[in-house]
Design a protein around this motif. Structure first.
Motif, mmCIF file in Angstrom:
data_model
loop_
_atom_site.group_PDB
_atom_site.id
_atom_site.type_symbol
_atom_site.label_atom_id
_atom_site.label_comp_id
_atom_site.label_asym_id
_atom_site.label_seq_id
_atom_site.Cartn_x
_atom_site.Cartn_y
_atom_site.Cartn_z
ATOM 1 N N ILE A 1 0.844 -1.206 0.000
ATOM 2 C CA ILE A 1 0.000 0.000 0.000
ATOM 3 C C ILE A 1 0.875 1.251 0.000
ATOM 4 C CG2 ILE A 1 -1.606 1.357 1.398
ATOM 5 C CD1 ILE A 1 -2.905 -1.232 2.285
ATOM 6 N N ASP B 1 -1.891 -1.248 -4.577
ATOM 7 C CA ASP B 1 -3.085 -1.837 -3.969
ATOM 8 C C ASP B 1 -3.498 -3.136 -4.651
ATOM 9 O OD1 ASP B 1 -2.934 0.448 -2.525
ATOM 10 O OD2 ASP B 1 -4.943 1.182 -2.975
ATOM 11 N N GLY C 1 -4.394 -6.040 -1.978
ATOM 12 C CA GLY C 1 -5.753 -6.544 -1.813
ATOM 13 C C GLY C 1 -5.859 -8.058 -1.759
ATOM 14 N N MET D 1 -10.464 -2.181 -0.772
ATOM 15 C CA MET D 1 -9.775 -2.232 -2.066
ATOM 16 C C MET D 1 -10.625 -2.906 -3.137
ATOM 17 S SD MET D 1 -5.953 -3.130 -0.721
ATOM 18 C CE MET D 1 -5.216 -2.079 0.531
#
Length: 247
Positions: free
Chosen positions: A186, A191, A195, A222
């Protein structure tokens, strides 16, 4: 029976007696020459075996004592008797038994962190993580704790690289290592990599509920609905089972 047969039988009996006499003589000679050393070897073997049993019993007794000392140290910590507890932990940190040695050092490192002595805590975690004489599970935990304490000062890629061996689904420390790895992604703006890791943590049974719940929330933020994914998976599995039964 002919005289020849009688002589042959007599010769055979004589040869048998000579053979027996030679064997007896060889055995007597062998015992005279080596008997004492055989007895010495036998006694030495018995003494070695007895010493091994005593040694194992002493090790077990020492381990039992160290177990009691560790439990007592934890009890004193819970009772607020930090000075006494840390004195016991300092002794256990030098114990012969590697498990209690590792646990004592890990607890002490945690206490240093709580005291705000982050550098000292990190150094002790690093010492445990690099000690090849300790069980691997404690070394892995120390590495995770070290990384957690240094997280804000480490480059995100360094976190990912350091924890890569531990952040694999199925690994004993996947939950903690995976969470730190996802958080590092992150920070890197990835992301799309963070995720799926959070989703895997959320779905892995056996992990602490608080960790799974936190991971589920992060995955949801996310755009990954772990509950919906599980429902689709269960529906697909049920359909496959029904199709198999219908065949």
């Amino acid at each position: 029976m002919t005289p020849t047969d009688k002589r042959a039988g007599s010769d055979e009996a004589f040869l048998r007696e000579v053979d027996d006499a030679v064997r007896a003589s060889d055995l007597t000679s062998f015992w005279t020459r080596y008997g004492r050393w055989l007895l010495v070897a036998l006694v030495a073997g018995l003494l070695a075996f007895g010493g091994y049993i005593i040694y194992k019993n002493q090790l077990q007794a020492a381990a039992d004592k160290q177990s009691e000392e560790f439990v007592d140290a934890m009890d004193k910590l819970r009772a607020g008797q930090q000075k006494e507890a840390r004195a016991k932990l300092a002794t256990l940190a030098k114990a012969d038994q590697p498990g209690y040695r590792a646990m004592a050092q890990l607890v002490e490192a945690n206490l240093l962190g709580e005291d705000g002595k982050t550098k000292e805590a990190v150094a002790l975690y690093a010492k445990v993580a690099g000690d090849s004489s300790l069980p691997q599970t404690f070394r892995d935990l120390a590495l995770i704790r070290q990384t957690s304490a240094e997280f804000d000062t480490l480059a995100p890629q360094a976190v990912v690289d350091r924890l890569k061996p531990l952040s694999t689904p199925g690994h004993a420390w996947f939950g903690s290592a995976g969470e730190l790895t996802a958080l590092a992604y992150i920070k890197m703006g990835k992301d799309n990599l963070a995720g799926p890791i959070f989703a895997q943590i959320a779905k892995q049974e056996g992990l602490p509920p608080s960790l799974r719940s936190r991971a589920q929330q992060m995955a949801g933020a996310m755009g990954i609905d772990t509950v919906q994914v599980d429902e689709k998976k269960n529906t697909a599995t049920a359909s496959a089972d029904n199709a198999t039964k219908g065949e």
